[in-house]
Design an enzyme around this catalytic site. Structure first.
Site, mmCIF file in Angstrom:
data_model
loop_
_atom_site.group_PDB
_atom_site.id
_atom_site.type_symbol
_atom_site.label_atom_id
_atom_site.label_comp_id
_atom_site.label_asym_id
_atom_site.label_seq_id
_atom_site.Cartn_x
_atom_site.Cartn_y
_atom_site.Cartn_z
ATOM 1 N N TYR A 187 -11.672 42.040 -36.830
ATOM 2 C CA TYR A 187 -12.277 41.572 -38.078
ATOM 3 C C TYR A 187 -13.582 40.808 -37.832
ATOM 4 O O TYR A 187 -14.167 40.265 -38.759
ATOM 5 C CB TYR A 187 -11.280 40.791 -38.951
ATOM 6 C CG TYR A 187 -10.598 39.590 -38.335
ATOM 7 C CD1 TYR A 187 -11.307 38.444 -38.010
ATOM 8 C CD2 TYR A 187 -9.219 39.597 -38.131
ATOM 9 C CE1 TYR A 187 -10.672 37.335 -37.466
ATOM 10 C CE2 TYR A 187 -8.575 38.495 -37.590
ATOM 11 C CZ TYR A 187 -9.306 37.366 -37.256
ATOM 12 O OH TYR A 187 -8.674 36.278 -36.732
ATOM 13 N N LYS A 233 -15.401 34.471 -34.606
ATOM 14 C CA LYS A 233 -15.281 35.634 -33.719
ATOM 15 C C LYS A 233 -16.494 36.551 -33.852
ATOM 16 O O LYS A 233 -16.890 37.209 -32.890
ATOM 17 C CB LYS A 233 -13.995 36.405 -34.027
ATOM 18 C CG LYS A 233 -12.707 35.654 -33.678
ATOM 19 C CD LYS A 233 -12.495 35.534 -32.183
ATOM 20 C CE LYS A 233 -11.069 35.117 -31.849
ATOM 21 N NZ LYS A 233 -10.861 34.919 -30.402
ATOM 22 N N ARG A 267 -13.903 22.320 -26.422
ATOM 23 C CA ARG A 267 -14.842 21.692 -27.363
ATOM 24 C C ARG A 267 -15.651 20.585 -26.702
ATOM 25 O O ARG A 267 -16.650 20.133 -27.261
ATOM 26 C CB ARG A 267 -14.068 21.104 -28.563
ATOM 27 C CG ARG A 267 -13.398 22.177 -29.401
ATOM 28 C CD ARG A 267 -12.478 21.583 -30.443
ATOM 29 N NE ARG A 267 -11.329 20.914 -29.818
ATOM 30 C CZ ARG A 267 -10.283 20.442 -30.491
ATOM 31 N NH1 ARG A 267 -10.243 20.562 -31.810
ATOM 32 N NH2 ARG A 267 -9.280 19.874 -29.867
#
Ligand code: HXC
Ligand code: NAP
Length: 293
Positions: free
Chosen positions: A158, A173, A78
């Protein structure tokens, strides 16, 4: 008896000789397994993660087991300055870097209405922005130095179906998948390839402790959920990762390869639930429903 092919090494020894690959989140789970295999194939390895003690222990264990070179760097994806420092440390130690695996992730199951604003940010910051931070820093370096390179992003199935109860992860994602396709087009001219793997369930402590609590075991019955009726083995994912990163895949870019035993399709097909109908029940159903000649 020899090991089954899917749990055996797939590529030739020396495939990664002279190459250096950085794996974020490489201290544990699938990142560690991919790193272990790349080392076996001759790569120099750099692993990053937030917990210094985990990274250092894994780096020492992998180096000892393989006889290869491993650099562990404390790095929170990050933080762009951490990412740049990891890249600089890798270049300093190994001369240059040729591959990046955006594997670091954060995730947990939770009904969305129970999430705080910050819970969403936390997952998106690690998965999507962290992958972007690394891709940007490494891409700038490769373009400037004119180094052909390969990026592998770790997404999930997903990413395109979506999934309840993991909304921050699904959103992040999906972004990673689209970044893969977008940059494959834009950076092909720099000889930077970028591909993606969408794994189904591969048992790891990190994922299982947050996503598959024993109390919900029945919900995740692999025999019902997965056509091939088993979870994935780390070596088969490592084989795919190594292939996509390597020059064997020199003409593949912008793709996402699913490795899930058919799981997402089982969930998607309208009538796939009929798998639960027994032979005896089919006999009765057909007797009642099949037109008589
Ligand atoms: C609801 C939660 C929560 C939970 C954390 N939060 N866990 N909310 N349910 N189970 C909320 C917190 O309340 C907080 O919001 C915010 O999220 C940040 O939590 P922290 O604990 O402060 O964050 P941090 O210490 O940075 O930890 C990040 C983490 C953690 C993502 C929450 O789980 C982690 O470190 N994960 C890394 C490893 C990992 O997740 N591996 C699994 C990858 S598997 P507030 O508002 O209270 O501040 C995967 C795909 C698997 O991605 C697919 C399987 C088929
Ligand atoms: P894992 O062992 O928990 O791996 C996640 C790693 O990311 C950890 O090593 C963690 O280390 C690191 N990490 C988390 N936040 C970070 C940050 N801010 N900066 C740097 N590193 C960070 O889980 P896993 O199952 O191996 O997951 C690996 C990848 O596979 C993930 O991308 C996951 O989404 C994907 N995936 C897994 C499965 C599965 O079934 N296992 C299925 C689909 C996709 P620190 O906490 O020390 O930072």
């Amino acid at each position: 008896m020899p090991a089954p092919l899917h749990t055996s090494s797939m590529l030739k020894e020396g495939t990664f000789d002279g190459q250096t690959v950085v794996i974020t989140g490489g201290g544990t789970g699938l990142g560690r397994s991919m790193g272990e295999y790349l080392l076996k194939l001759g790569a120099n390895l750099v692993i990053g993660g937030r917990r210094q003690e985990v990274i250092e222990a894994t780096a020492a264990e992998l180096a000892q087991a393989s006889g290869g070179q491993v650099l562990g760097v404390q790095c929170d994806v990050r933080q762009p300055e951490h990412v740049e420092a990891m890249l600089a440390a890798a270049v300093k130690k190994f001369g240059r870097v040729t591959g990046l695996v955006n594997n670091a992730a954060g995730n947990f199951i939770c009904p969305t209405e129970r999430l705080s604003y910050n819970a969403f940010n936390t997952v998106v910051d690690i998965v999507l922005k962290g992958s972007y931070n690394c891709t940007l820093a490494f891409g700038k370096y490769w373009i400037k130095e004119k180094i052909p390179a390969s990026i592998l992003n770790i997404s999930t199935t997903y990413a395109w179906t979506g999934s309840g109860y993991v909304v921050p992860s699904a959103v992040a994602k999906a972004g990673v998948l689209i970044m893969t396709r977008s940059l494959a087009s834009e950076w092909g001219k720099y000889r930077i390839r970028i591909n993606c793997i969408a794994p189904g369930p591969f048992p790891t402590e990190g994922a299982w402790s947050r996503l598959m609590p024993p109390q919900l075991e029945e919900t995740f019955d692999v025999k019902k959920k997965i056509p091939l009726q088993r979870n994935g083995e780390h070596q088969e994912l490592a084989n795919l990762a190594a292939y996509l990163l390597s020059d064997y895949a020199a003409y593949i870019t912008g793709d996402v390869i699913t490795i899930d035993g058919g799981e997402w399709l089982r969930g998607a097909g309208e009538f796939n639930g009929l798998e639960q109908v027994t032979h005896e029940e089919w006999d009765l159903l057909q007797a009642a429903m099949k037109p008589k000649k």
